[in-house]
Design an enzyme around this catalytic site. Structure first.
Site, PDB file in Angstrom:
ATOM      1  N   CYS A  21       7.539 -65.000  26.710  1.00  0.00           N
ATOM      2  CA  CYS A  21       7.589 -66.453  26.817  1.00  0.00           C
ATOM      3  C   CYS A  21       8.258 -66.796  28.140  1.00  0.00           C
ATOM      4  CB  CYS A  21       8.411 -67.012  25.650  1.00  0.00           C
ATOM      5  SG  CYS A  21       8.706 -68.782  25.757  1.00  0.00           S
TER       6      CYS A  21
ATOM      7  N   CYS B 124       2.387 -69.893  31.050  1.00  0.00           N
ATOM      8  CA  CYS B 124       2.877 -70.057  29.674  1.00  0.00           C
ATOM      9  C   CYS B 124       2.047 -69.074  28.856  1.00  0.00           C
ATOM     10  CB  CYS B 124       2.655 -71.486  29.196  1.00  0.00           C
ATOM     11  SG  CYS B 124       2.886 -71.691  27.409  1.00  0.00           S
TER      12      CYS B 124
ATOM     13  N   GLY C  33       9.173 -75.648  24.994  1.00  0.00           N
ATOM     14  CA  GLY C  33       9.025 -76.353  26.271  1.00  0.00           C
ATOM     15  C   GLY C  33       9.864 -77.606  26.446  1.00  0.00           C
TER      16      GLY C  33
HETATM   17  N1  DGL Z   1       4.718 -69.685  25.176  1.00  0.00           N
HETATM   18  C1  DGL Z   1       5.819 -70.281  25.831  1.00  0.00           C
HETATM   19  C2  DGL Z   1       5.912 -69.983  27.327  1.00  0.00           C
HETATM   20  O1  DGL Z   1       5.413 -68.970  27.790  1.00  0.00           O
HETATM   21  C3  DGL Z   1       6.269 -71.688  25.495  1.00  0.00           C
HETATM   22  C4  DGL Z   1       5.502 -72.574  24.552  1.00  0.00           C
HETATM   23  C5  DGL Z   1       6.417 -73.602  23.886  1.00  0.00           C
HETATM   24  O2  DGL Z   1       6.603 -74.696  24.451  1.00  0.00           O
HETATM   25  O3  DGL Z   1       6.956 -73.274  22.836  1.00  0.00           O
HETATM   26  O4  DGL Z   1       6.530 -70.706  28.061  1.00  0.00           O
END
Ligand code: DGL
Length: 264
Positions: free
Chosen positions: A73, A186, A42
């Site tokens: 992601c 997310c 992020g």
């Molecule tokens: N799981 C990720 C998303 O869908 C990001 C999480 C992170 O900041 O690594 O954006």
């Protein structure tokens, strides 16, 4: 393992997507890849993410010859999906995009909260999706890096009360801002889906992209890529980096019924 379907995330976010897919497609071999060496995605720039994702995808493609590559992601999808698809042009990619379209359909008050990483919020795509599907809707974006950290490091050891309190911070925030619909944009936040639904109550819809992503993969499988019917697919998790696999990860992979395989 035959040519697997890869589910890539910076950490635990790959699990709910792979688990949902597996429930409907038990014959397929699945490999979850948690890029913990580069967690969190992020706060990184688009350029940093593009560079690391090109490198990681190259290694995975060389080693596992996947038949479909799912970027489970939002942050990675919005930052680098186009470039990855261009570089690995013969490999079908599936991205994870904030579920603004179904949210627009669900919102009676025409006010939609979007909970995501700072990188996802900074991308113009969320606004473009709104313009495409519901111009009359107001979007209320919020970045929640502390929630990403909570899920990645503390969620499974936290009490129910702690999890609900964490979810309530955000449902309260969006309710006060006038939203009746909240997009979990997310993939980490999908581990807390039940907590969000419980705290949202009757007057707020919790929306995600689980089904949309799954259907897109199934569409690609139906183009002649399905594993033979009757076979039993394997489901494994690989992590990047050299750190030990702590009990926390063992516990979560067990809860999702995946085998923790080791380090890439
Ligand atoms: N799981 C990720 C998303 O869908 C990001 C999480 C992170 O900041 O690594 O954006």
């Amino acid at each position: 393992m035959n040519k697997p379907i890869i589910f890539l995330d910076s950490g635990l976010g790959c699990l709910p997507y792979a688990h949902f897919f597996r429930f409907r497609n038990g014959a397929e071999d699945i490999l979850c890849l948690a890029d913990r060496a580069n967690f969190p995605y992020g706060p990184k720039t688009k350029e940093e993410l593009t560079t690391l994702l090109l490198d990681l995808t190259e290694r995975v493609v060389q080693k596992y010859e996947p038949k479909i590559f799912v970027i489970a992601c939002n942050t990675a999808t919005l930052s680098a999906l186009d470039i990855l698809q261009e570089r690995f042009s013969s490999l079908p990619f599936v991205g994870t995009v904030p579920a603004v379209k179904p949210a627009v359909k669900a919102s009676r008050l025409r006010s939609i909260g979007v909970l995501a990483t700072a990188r996802t919020i900074a991308e113009p795509l969320i606004g473009e999706l709104r313009d495409q599907h519901g111009r009359d809707c107001r979007l209320i974006p919020r970045a929640a890096p502390e929630l990403v950290e909570f899920v990645e490091h503390r969620y499974s050891a936290a009490s129910l009360q702690e999890r609900r309190e964490m979810a309530r911070r955000y449902t309260d925030h969006f309710r006060a801002a006038g939203a009746d619909t909240l997009v979990l944009a997310c993939t980490h936040f999908l581990l807390m889906r039940d907590d969000f639904i419980a705290e949202a109550g009757e007057d707020m819809a919790i929306i995600d992209s689980l089904l949309g992503v799954c259907k897109r993969i199934e569409f690609l499988l139906d183009e002649g890529r399905r594993a033979p019917a009757g076979s039993e697919g394997e489901a494994r998790i690989l992590v990047t980096g050299t750190g030990p696999l702590e009990p926390y990860w063992k516990h979560l992979s067990g809860a999702y019924d995946f085998t923790l395989d080791g380090n890439l």
